[in-house]
Write an enzyme that holds these catalytic residues in place. Structure first.
Site, PDB file in Angstrom:
ATOM      1  N   HIS A 134      -3.423   6.858   2.819  1.00 21.84           N
ATOM      2  CA  HIS A 134      -3.839   5.613   2.182  1.00 21.84           C
ATOM      3  C   HIS A 134      -5.233   5.268   2.680  1.00 21.84           C
ATOM      4  O   HIS A 134      -5.528   5.326   3.867  1.00 21.84           O
ATOM      5  CB  HIS A 134      -2.852   4.497   2.534  1.00 21.84           C
ATOM      6  CG  HIS A 134      -3.374   3.124   2.266  1.00 21.84           C
ATOM      7  ND1 HIS A 134      -3.899   2.756   1.053  1.00 21.84           N
ATOM      8  CD2 HIS A 134      -3.455   2.023   3.073  1.00 21.84           C
ATOM      9  CE1 HIS A 134      -4.290   1.494   1.115  1.00 21.84           C
ATOM     10  NE2 HIS A 134      -4.029   1.036   2.329  1.00 21.84           N
ATOM     11  N   ASN A 188     -10.477  -0.417  -0.263  1.00 25.86           N
ATOM     12  CA  ASN A 188      -9.023  -0.319  -0.175  1.00 25.86           C
ATOM     13  C   ASN A 188      -8.431  -0.810  -1.490  1.00 25.86           C
ATOM     14  O   ASN A 188      -8.514  -1.990  -1.814  1.00 25.86           O
ATOM     15  CB  ASN A 188      -8.532  -1.175   0.996  1.00 25.86           C
ATOM     16  CG  ASN A 188      -7.031  -1.105   1.202  1.00 25.86           C
ATOM     17  OD1 ASN A 188      -6.281  -0.667   0.335  1.00 25.86           O
ATOM     18  ND2 ASN A 188      -6.579  -1.572   2.345  1.00 25.86           N
ATOM     19  N   CYS A 192       0.801  -1.219   0.000  1.00 24.65           N
ATOM     20  CA  CYS A 192       0.000   0.000   0.000  1.00 24.65           C
ATOM     21  C   CYS A 192       0.839   1.277   0.000  1.00 24.65           C
ATOM     22  O   CYS A 192       0.320   2.360  -0.280  1.00 24.65           O
ATOM     23  CB  CYS A 192      -0.967  -0.008   1.176  1.00 24.65           C
ATOM     24  SG  CYS A 192      -2.112  -1.402   1.147  1.00 24.65           S
TER      25      CYS A 192
END
EC number: 2.3.1.180
Length: 344
Positions: free
Chosen positions: A261, A291, A127
């Site tokens: 994020h 996500n 990520c």
């Protein structure tokens, strides 16, 4: 903790210096939308449970005829159109869900995007991948190796998440985002002013996809130790964002927008509280994407530009945390640009 920082003098030296400047932003999402209700039926959960614990209402997922390369190429082309150019000197691709382990995908993306025989390579930092790629590409520019780089992040976690695991199946979506970087100076809006990168390999097992040696030739599902990751994510992103703000000469009170994020709403809310930032100055943009790992920050930026939550001139910090463990942050003054978005 081990961290690496790059401060190009935005705070301590008022004289503009060489910098990489964001000049284009593009994204791509699959047209296939998967709502919470579709997942809840087979996971012994509910739409309310998913929304309350994650902030996610729906996510996009690719269909069998599409690949992570298709998303990446579409986002790359959109970023070039946003920047008003059809040529760059290099391409850096961030992903943890490649179609194959070898060769790297970046040269193929460059070819399919019409860039020719440019410098091209992949980065895998889960990520944190987009910010690792952004920092690397920016360093290539400020070193004088190239004058422009296309940074692309694309993920298809729907193909590695166990559909029977409630803790992960509801979280992830597929998507891609890209930015064009060009050479410029620290006096220009869009210039990358400071970076902070770090890792902690003692937490490597907290976010992982098993290798073939561990699990043979069977399906290798993504796994995550949710509670431990939650605590690490808040700590690491808060520390990293503070270091970048300090290097830029900013305080939380003067920050225009924090773009974290997009892991889940609870992490974003806790991060805002840790830094003392009001909700309106912390970008939350995962309700309809979930996500998307490395792609989450450029996707969030494009949405914020479109609905005017992120305005030109805003002091902006991007921050991420992912497997490795890894984390990264970047500070910049947001530029005037139009994001180009599309679906496939």
């Amino acid at each position: 903790m081990s961290a690496s920082r790059l401060d190009i003098g935005a705070r301590r030296d008022s004289e503009p210096r060489a910098a990489a400047v964001i000049s284009g932003l593009g994204t791509c999402l699959p047209s296939n939308t998967v709502h919470n209700t579709s997942l809840a039926e087979g996971l012994d959960t509910s739409d309310e449970w998913i929304r309350t614990r994650t902030g996610i209402q729906s996510r996009r997922r690719i269909t069998p005829d599409l690949s992570v390369l298709d998303l990446a190429c579409e986002a790359a082309g959109n970023a070039l159109r946003s920047a008003g150019t059809d040529a760059v000197d290099g391409l850096v691709f961030a992903t943890t869900t490649p179609e194959r382990p070898c060769p790297s995908a970046a040269p193929e993306i460059a070819s399919r995007t019409g860039l020719g025989h440019v410098l091209a390579f992949d980065i895998s930092a889960v990520c944190s991948g987009f910010l690792y790629a952004l920092t690397t590409a920016g360093a290539l520019i400020t070193a004088g190796t190239v004058d422009s780089v296309l940074v692309v992040a694309a993920e298809t976690y729907s193909r590695v998440v166990d559909p029977t695991d409630r803790s992960t199946a509801v979280l992830f979506g597929d998507g891609a985002g890209a930015v064009v970087l060009r050479s410029g100076t620290t006096g220009e809006p869009g210039s990358l002013l400071a970076h902070d990168l770090g890792s902690d390999g003692t937490g490597a097992d907290l976010i992982r996809i098993p290798g073939t040696r561990e699990q043979g030739t069977g399906q290798r599902w993504f796994t995550m130790s949710g509670r431990k990751v939650y605590l690490q994510a808040i700590d690491r992103m808060a520390e990293s964002a503070r270091r970048v703000m300090k290097d830029c000469g900013w305080s939380p009170a003067t920050l225009g927008m924090l773009v974290p994020h997009q892991a889940n709403a609870r992490i974003i809310e806790a991060l805002a509280g840790r830094l003392g930032l009001p909700p309106e100055r912390v970008l939350r943009a995962l309700a309809h994407t979930g996500n998307t790992a490395a792609a989450s920050i450029p996707l969030a930026l494009a949405g914020a530009v479109a609905d005017h939550r992120l305005e030109p001139g805003a002091r902006t910090v991007l921050t991420a945390f992912g497997g490795g463990l890894s984390w990264a942050s970047t500070g910049l003054i947001w530029p005037q640009l139009t994001a180009v978005t599309s679906e496939v």
